[in-house]
Design an enzyme around this catalytic site. Structure first.
Site, PDB file in Angstrom:
ATOM      1  N   TYR A  69       0.852  -1.205   0.000  1.00  0.00           N
ATOM      2  CA  TYR A  69       0.000   0.000   0.000  1.00  0.00           C
ATOM      3  C   TYR A  69       0.877   1.241   0.000  1.00  0.00           C
ATOM      4  O   TYR A  69       1.705   1.427   0.893  1.00  0.00           O
ATOM      5  CB  TYR A  69      -0.897  -0.018   1.244  1.00  0.00           C
ATOM      6  N   ASP A  95       8.497   2.696   2.102  1.00  0.00           N
ATOM      7  CA  ASP A  95       7.294   3.349   2.613  1.00  0.00           C
ATOM      8  C   ASP A  95       7.213   3.044   4.106  1.00  0.00           C
ATOM      9  O   ASP A  95       6.865   1.931   4.509  1.00  0.00           O
ATOM     10  CB  ASP A  95       6.063   2.818   1.868  1.00  0.00           C
ATOM     11  N   LYS A 131       1.604   9.323   9.835  1.00  0.00           N
ATOM     12  CA  LYS A 131       1.054   8.799  11.093  1.00  0.00           C
ATOM     13  C   LYS A 131       1.774   9.363  12.328  1.00  0.00           C
ATOM     14  O   LYS A 131       1.442  10.446  12.778  1.00  0.00           O
ATOM     15  CB  LYS A 131       1.052   7.270  11.069  1.00  0.00           C
TER      16      LYS A 131
END
Ligand SMILES: Cc1ncc(COP(=O)(O)O)c(C=O)c1O
Length: 420
Positions: free
Chosen positions: A135, A230, A258
């Site tokens: 993702y 990532d 985040k």
């Protein structure tokens, strides 16, 4: 009497599918403190959703809250350098092995989009190699073969969303995660077209197989292709230095999100100075310049929340405590599943994992398709009923969880396993 619409009814009227696109549920959360949240009906949950990861130090941590409360009356956004954002950038650059410089954006999706663009600008090649099931946010390139319903032969990319221009597929090569020989062969065959390779060093729930990240590092370095980790999820979570220090492999670029915003919108692209130079027209000229502007980039409120969060994470024992709680949960649920004779196993690392109802090794996206999603759905529903909140596919552990939370969660596992 007039019917007063419920919150759920209003949500279904005003929002497509009745939600924000995140947790697909009628649940509305009104409060979070430490490792717990409360819903609009007053129900309390032990929270393993953690806002999908940012709240690693817990909701409304007093130090993060104090930092935010100090900044808010002084102004909440400037569209200009501010000391907090500059100090946060320095903190991050000092923490991560790959990071010489960084650029702030507001979401992980943007960070990934710009990281891929920076790699392409540096390499002057268009194609990106990613891994099936990985993702990398919502951009046209990111949303290829994340969760393909139809399995194609590698390296064909399958778009995950309507509305992505068909020709983008030609610029994305897809490889199976954790198969080093396959990825190396693909990169060797296509090296002259590749602008970059992007990978989640820990893909969704899947730890890297021994040697996998090392093989990616070796082959990309051999051809001078930027390797992007990532780390939107793993940055400052697996270790203060991210998954790159946890697994001991240094990429050329990484993306963060985040945790670095402490619960506010902040993300970043960080990496080698010669690649980050493409964000500076004075260094690379008009042809090499990567245009990047964002209204809220480096936002001071998000920056003070991020700085306070990293301060907490720098303290001795911060990670050890969270890892120990995660290990207790993992060992507890694994034993309970075995005792009950259920074909379930835990996949992940101590601070981020899930129970997967499948037998045999789970190393990649296709292995995950063997899992019994229906059984997992039942299991999660029983847990929700017992006051355990998690996303569909992850437990995020927080520093704010307590031994009592862990004990109560193990009791909920007992009840859910009995119910299955
Ligand atoms: C690995 C990874 N990359 C990128 C993103 C996108 O981040 P955001 O939701 O902030 O756009 C996420 C979000 O969960 C993620 O898990």
């Amino acid at each position: 009497m007039n019917h007063v619409p419920t919150l759920t009814e209003v949500a279904h009227r005003a929002l497509p599918a009745g939600h924000f696109g995140n947790l697909a549920s009628d649940l509305a959360l009104v409060e979070g403190r430490g490792g717990h949240v409360w819903d609009s009906e007053g129900r309390e949950y032990i929270d393993y959703l953690l806002g999908s990861g940012p709240m690693f130090v817990g909701h409304a941590h007093p130090e993060v809250t104090a930092a935010v409360m100090e900044q808010v009356p002084r102004g909440t956004t400037f569209f200009a350098n501010n000391p907090h954002g500059i100090h946060l950038a320095e903190r991050i650059v000092d923490a991560l092995p790959c990071a010489e410089q960084l650029r702030f954006v507001s979401s992980g999706s943007e960070a990934d989009m710009y990281a891929m663009r920076a790699a392409r600008a540096f390499r002057r090649r268009d194609k990106i190699l990613k891994f099936e099931g990985g993702y990398h946010g919502m951009s046209d390139h990111g949303l290829m073969s994340l969760a393909p319903k139809r399995l194609a032969n590698f390296p064909t990319a399958i778009p995950d969303s309507a509305g992505i221009p068909a020709r983008i597929r030609e610029d994305v090569l897809v490889a199976p995660f954790n198969d080093a020989a396959h990825a190396v062969a693909l990169i060797e065959a296509h090296h002259d077209e590749l602008g970059g390779v992007i990978v989640e060093p820990f893909q969704r729930l899947l730890p890297p197989a021994p040697g996998f990240l090392e093989a990616l590092r070796e082959v990309t370095a051999r051809f001078g292709i930027p390797l992007i980790f990532d780390e939107v999820v793993t940055g400052f979570r697996f270790a203060y230095g991210g998954a790159q220090s946890y697994y001991g492999v240094t990429p050329d670029l990484c993306t963060l999100g985040k945790i670095i915003g402490g619960g506010f919108p902040l993300a970043a692209i960080a990496g080698r100075a010669d690649i980050m130079a493409h964000f500076d027209r004075a260094l690379v000229g008009d042809d090499g310049f990567l245009m990047q502007v964002g209204t809220l980039s480096g936002n001071p409120v998000a920056s003070v929340a991020g700085l306070a969060t990293l301060e907490i994470l720098r303290r001795p024992g911060a990670y050890e405590g969270a890892f120990a709680m995660g290990r207790t949960l993992i060992e507890g649920v694994t034993k309970r599943l075995q005792d009950a004779g259920l074909p379930g196993q835990v996949v992940g690392e101590p601070v981020l994992f899930d129970v997967v109802f499948a037998e045999g090794p789970i190393r990649n996206y296709r292995d995950m398709l063997r899992a019994d999603a229906k059984l997992a759905g039942h299991f999660n529903r029983h847990l929700r009923g017992a006051g355990i909140l998690k996303g569909d596919s992850k437990y995020y552990i927080s520093l704010a969880h307590t031994d009592e939370d862990i004990a109560r969660t193990l009791e909920a596992f007992d009840a859910a396993i009995t119910a299955l």
